[in-house]
Design a protein around this motif. Structure first.
Motif, PDB file in Angstrom:
ATOM      1  N   VAL A   1      51.812  50.936  30.840  1.00 48.38           N
ATOM      2  CA  VAL A   1      52.447  51.662  31.947  1.00 48.38           C
ATOM      3  C   VAL A   1      51.390  52.448  32.719  1.00 48.38           C
ATOM      4  CG1 VAL A   1      54.130  53.440  32.578  1.00 48.38           C
ATOM      5  CG2 VAL A   1      54.671  51.789  30.770  1.00 48.38           C
ATOM      6  N   ASP A   2      50.513  53.127  31.998  1.00 44.34           N
ATOM      7  CA  ASP A   2      49.448  53.895  32.653  1.00 44.34           C
ATOM      8  C   ASP A   2      48.551  52.984  33.488  1.00 44.34           C
ATOM      9  OD1 ASP A   2      50.359  56.232  31.493  1.00 44.34           O
ATOM     10  OD2 ASP A   2      48.885  56.210  29.878  1.00 44.34           O
ATOM     11  N   ALA A   3      48.216  51.805  32.966  1.00 43.47           N
ATOM     12  CA  ALA A   3      47.364  50.864  33.700  1.00 43.47           C
ATOM     13  C   ALA A   3      48.043  50.394  34.983  1.00 43.47           C
ATOM     14  CB  ALA A   3      47.010  49.674  32.811  1.00 43.47           C
ATOM     15  N   VAL A   4      49.333  50.107  34.906  1.00 45.40           N
ATOM     16  CA  VAL A   4      50.072  49.680  36.103  1.00 45.40           C
ATOM     17  C   VAL A   4      50.100  50.814  37.123  1.00 45.40           C
ATOM     18  CG1 VAL A   4      52.316  48.966  37.033  1.00 45.40           C
ATOM     19  CG2 VAL A   4      51.507  48.012  34.866  1.00 45.40           C
ATOM     20  N   GLU A   5      50.454  52.008  36.669  1.00 48.53           N
ATOM     21  CA  GLU A   5      50.554  53.160  37.577  1.00 48.53           C
ATOM     22  C   GLU A   5      49.221  53.457  38.264  1.00 48.53           C
ATOM     23  OE1 GLU A   5      52.939  55.271  38.637  1.00 48.53           O
ATOM     24  OE2 GLU A   5      54.623  54.464  37.507  1.00 48.53           O
TER      25      GLU A   5
END
Length: 79
Positions: free
Chosen positions: A38-42
């Motif tokens: 999720v952090d990578a996508v954000e």
């Protein structure tokens, strides 16, 4: 952008992040959590990327986490 196009774009971005995070995990032996995906996508989303606006609705992070789980389990590809 239509809701369908937005969903497809977010799925593609999440698939890419899963591949990157899982690949890094495989090379380093460090385990990862869905929140890492999720952090990578954000981090890669443009500043003006749409987020859910309905009150009480899931957050964008919730949606990405659900997509990531479905990608990791293969559920997103099931008939």
């Amino acid at each position: 952008m239509s809701y369908e196009a937005l969903a497809m774009d977010l799925i593609a971005r999440t698939e890419k992040a899963v591949e990157q995070v899982a690949g890094l995990s495989a090379h380093t032996g460090i385990t990862f959590k869905t929140s890492d995906v999720v952090d990578a996508v954000e981090r890669d989303l443009p500043a003006d990327y749409p987020a859910p606006t309905a009150e009480g609705a899931l957050t964008r992070r919730d949606v990405i986490a659900s997509m990531a789980e479905d990608i990791l389990t293969g559920a997103i590809y099931a008939d």
